[in-house]
Design an enzyme around this catalytic site. Structure first.
Site, short mmCIF file in Angstrom:
data_model
loop_
_atom_site.label_atom_id
_atom_site.label_comp_id
_atom_site.label_asym_id
_atom_site.label_seq_id
_atom_site.Cartn_x
_atom_site.Cartn_y
_atom_site.Cartn_z
N HIS A 23 0.83 -1.19 0.00
CA HIS A 23 0.00 0.00 0.00
C HIS A 23 0.88 1.25 0.00
O HIS A 23 1.98 1.25 0.57
CB HIS A 23 -0.90 0.02 1.23
CG HIS A 23 -1.99 -1.01 1.19
ND1 HIS A 23 -2.82 -1.17 0.10
CD2 HIS A 23 -2.40 -1.95 2.10
CE1 HIS A 23 -3.69 -2.14 0.34
NE2 HIS A 23 -3.44 -2.64 1.54
N CYS A 49 0.02 2.21 -5.17
CA CYS A 49 -0.87 3.25 -5.66
C CYS A 49 -0.28 4.63 -5.39
O CYS A 49 0.54 4.81 -4.49
CB CYS A 49 -2.24 3.14 -4.99
SG CYS A 49 -3.15 1.67 -5.50
#
Length: 812
Positions: A386, A435
């Site tokens: 993440h 991301c």
């Protein structure tokens, strides 16, 4: 083989003829065929087969030689189904013909002879053990010739001579049935043993005994470099020139006829086996031009080296975060980190690969990484997990980050780059597979001031303010970025050119077209490539000290044999799946003749470690979570996977428990013996990443007003590296792994199945799940995986042909 052992065997380990015959029976049966079998399995909660699975199986009839039954068996194998389970299902099905296919053959070879390289004058022993319904007879061959008086399961040649080198095979007879073992190559080296040194005590460990020597040749002459090593199994060889692997340079001797000045360079050989990996010394090869007048070719050679861009060293830190405590779990980072580790090691990078790090562990790992950087070093950091991006700064999210999280809980990539610049590195590469969405809850703006240098490359898996995807499937698969990166990483091109081609490949991928595109940011002005050779600088001594510290992250305990009072002997072996994941396996080497049952398992591990008691001491690697390394582990062992070694505070002490029963005992109750084992601090545990962040270097990578312990906690949405679910049907990733594990005590270059199934799989793929992989999608007995000698290449085909022809002539 006992019935209990037969029933516990994995479906994927059934012999190919058995599976082929079983599939033929199930495919042609209508009322009692594969469809009815799928219904029966579907009612079992352990191995539930869905309607999507059955539809996927049915589509196999559209393929040339496609088998719905084979697809169903593969799915069952992925979910842990054993031969015993399959037998029970076939009994319920009432298909006696299919059940007959699973009956053990009249003759089975349990122990195959293994290839070996050894020194002249030592003892050679090749073993082949089989069981049959009637007494078993043996006959050994060298190539096509029978070896006189070789009727024992063990072929012993003492002492071995140069003439004994070659290929060996054993014919096993039991009644009317017969089988041939796999070929075993024997390489005999004639090397004078240094005074006071003995190779007899190596216990099969890899040992380098012949070093290549520098060469000075004229144009048109033949270059011959030799490297020799002993060990069991026989070592593999890969020659490198200026740090780049030489195509077809996989023999012990490198032979290049008619050399040209293009063959100038530095050569060394990489030697690996199923136990270790090492390098020969690096030597210079000088090629003089016969037509040069008044020139000094040696001076030309030495002066030409600086024109070739080079690194003073290459180091890489790879972090994959999957098991988040407060955020969605990920899957692909484990495979991505594993495969990139193997590829980077082929490029001579010193690599540490780590899974599931907390904030303090990540900061300490970066600190250790920074210690290895000095002038001219190529430094590479890969992160999968993440993440987010605010104001041009990228943040990596540790597994213990709260929900919501803030930049104080994360590591700022640009701040790490700032610290790398202080080291005057030759090349700084960041590959960020995460991301880059905006974190609307984080208003802090790190004040990172970077120097203007021409050596920075960022490869972002996705564009700014966009997600990065991982594809869910039945088997292990990569994230989208690494799926294409691994196909280009070894290219001898400028790193930005490599990434440009990866971007083009990703742009043709329909599954993520319009959703994810690789973004490259670079200030690189020179043609620097990951394949550039390594030439140590004047500061090599200091770098060597730091490298030795880094090397601690790869130190495995040596395998050991434990003797118990009852007369049993247990072998304890170790392998590394990652720098912080250890595999322990136990194997019964010897048991007393009057002992009817004998088994050894490990227990009593430190509570610091992540060990699930339910997944310890399993009969297959997959059952304990060892998927990536499973095909290279020895068989017939009990396996335990120890992760999170970075949390280990003390030396790793555990108990080996032996239990056995004796035929003379009426009650049949097992007797227990225990031994305590201390293996020190293995792998990354030696670097003490669990410590509090004491240095200022990595703690400063956030440059924010909050301390990591008292900062406000905010984070963006729940998904910051997304799963991509496609369609309604699926297929396993047939290009799962192509690893060559670099530092496993028992692991070797995995033969196997590398890369994806191709884009067609994803274009027509269905609802995907993430499950245990099949071993290259093949059904075979374990010895078959190594039936071809390692170095032989085409030689084994010739030996095989001559051998078969000789047998036919004998029969005529």
């Amino acid at each position: 083989m006992s019935e209990s052992l037969e029933r516990s065997a994995r479906i994927s380990m059934l012999k190919e003829p058995q599976v082929k015959k079983l599939c033929e029976v199930l495919d042609k049966s209508s009322g009692r065929g594969w469809r009815k079998l799928g219904e029966i399995i579907g009612n079992d909660r352990r191995f539930k087969v869905s309607s999507d699975d059955m539809e996927m199986c049915s589509l196999k009839v559209l393929e040339l030689e496609g088998s719905p039954s084979l697809m169903l068996l593969r799915l069952m194998g992925e979910r842990g189904c054993t031969a015993g389970h399959l037998m029970d299902y076939l009994k319920t099905l009432g298909n006696s013909e299919a059940l007959q296919c699973l009956k053990p053959p009249a003759l089975q070879i349990l122990i195959q002879p293994q290839p070996v390289a050894l020194l002249c004058g030592h003892n050679l022993r090749l073993s082949c053990h089989a069981v049959g319904k009637s007494p078993v007879q043996y006959q050994w061959f060298k190539s096509k010739e029978e070896i006189p008086n070789s009727f024992s399961p063990d072929l012993v040649i003492s002492p071995v001579q140069l003439k004994d080198a070659g290929f060996y095979i054993c014919r096993v007879n039991s009644g009317d049935a017969f089988e041939f073992s796999q070929w075993a190559q024997v390489d005999v080296l004639n090397v004078a043993t240094p005074c006071g040194q003995s190779y007899q005590s190596l216990d099969g460990r890899l040992k380098l005994v012949i070093q290549p020597q520098p060469q000075r040749l004229h144009v048109g002459e033949t270059l011959q470099l030799e490297c020799g090593a002993v060990g069991r199994p026989i070592p593999r060889f890969q020659w490198h020139k200026n740090g780049v692997p030489i195509p077809d340079g996989t023999k012990r001797k490198l032979l290049i006829p008619h050399v040209t000045q293009d063959h100038h360079g530095r050569y060394r050989c990489e030697i690996s086996s199923s136990t270790e990996r090492m390098w020969s010394s690096e030597v210079d090869v000088v090629v003089d031009d016969l037509f040069a007048i008044g020139g000094n070719s040696e001076e030309h050679f030495l002066n030409s080296i600086p024109d070739q861009l080079y690194a003073t060293d290459k180091v890489a830190l790879l972090i994959g975060n999957l098991s988040y405590q407060n955020h969605p779990q990920l899957k692909a980072p484990m495979v991505d980190v594993y495969e990139l580790t193997n590829l980077l090691r082929q490029l001579n990078f010193k690599v540490v690969s780590l899974l599931d790090l907390t904030e303090s562990e990540m900061r300490n790992a970066v600190d250790e990484f920074l210690l290895l950087l000095h002038k001219g070093v190529y430094g590479l950091l890969y992160y999968a997990g993440h993440g987010y991006e605010n104001y041009g700064n990228s943040f990596m999210v540790p597994v213990d980050a709260p929900n919501p999280y803030h930049s104080a809980n994360c590591l700022c990539v640009q701040s790490i780059l700032q610290l790398m610049q202080e080291k005057e590195t030759g090349l700084n590469i960041f590959l960020l597979d995460m991301c880059r969405k905006r974190n609307i809850h984080d208003d802090s703006t790190p004040n990172v001031v970077l120097r203007v240098t021409a050596n920075i490359v960022f490869g972002y898996a996705t564009c700014q303010d966009a997600e990065a995807f991982e594809l869910s499937s039945t088997g292990f698969t990569n994230g989208v970025f690494v799926k294409f990166l691994k196909k280009r990483l070894l290219d001898n091109e400028k790193i930005t050119v490599v990434l440009d081609r990866v971007a083009e490949d990703m742009g043709q991928f329909d599954a993520t077209k319009g959703k994810q595109a690789l973004e490259i940011r670079s200030s690189l002005s020179e043609r620097r490539a990951l394949t550039d050779p390594i030439l140590p600088s004047d500061g090599a001594n200091l770098a060597h000290v730091h490298s030795r510290q880094w090397a601690k992250a790869h130190d495995l305990p040596e395998s050991m044999c434990l003797d118990f009072d009852c007369g049993a002997q247990i072998k304890l072996g170790f392998a590394a799946e990652f720098s912080n994941v250890l595999v322990i396996y136990t194997h019964i080497v010897k048991k007393p003749e009057d002992m009817s049952f004998c088994q050894a398992h490990v227990t009593d591990f430190s509570q610091d470690l992540d060990v699930d008691p339910k997944e310890m001491n399993r009969e297959t690697p997959e059952e304990t979570g060892i998927y990536l390394l499973s095909s290279s582990l020895p068989q017939h062992c009990l396996y335990t996977r120890i992760s999170s070694l970075q949390k280990l505070r003390e030396e790793l002490v555990f108990t080996v428990c032996l239990q056995g029963t004796f035929a003379a005992m009426d009650d049949g109750h097992p007797i227990h013996w225990t031994r305590s084992v201390n293996i020190g601090k293995p792998l990354i545990a030696r670097l003490d990443l669990h410590r509090a962040v004491r240095r200022n270097s990595c703690l400063q990578t956030c440059l924010i007003p909050h301390s990591p312990c008292h900062s406000p906690c905010h984070s963006p949405g729940p998904e910051h590296r997304l799963h991509l679910h496609l369609g309604s049907q699926q297929a396993p990733d047939c290009n799962r792994l192509s690893p060559q594990h670099p530092y496993a005590d028992i692991c070797e270059s995995l033969p196997g199945a590398a890369g994806g199934c191709g884009d067609s799989y994803y274009e027509n793929a269905g609802q995907c799940r993430y499950g245990a992989p099949l071993e290259s999608g093949r059904f075979s007995s374990s010895p078959d995986r190594h039936s071809i000698p390692i170095e032989a290449g085409d030689d084994i085909n010739e030996v095989q042909t001559v051998f078969i022809n000789s047998l036919q002539l004998q029969q005529q």
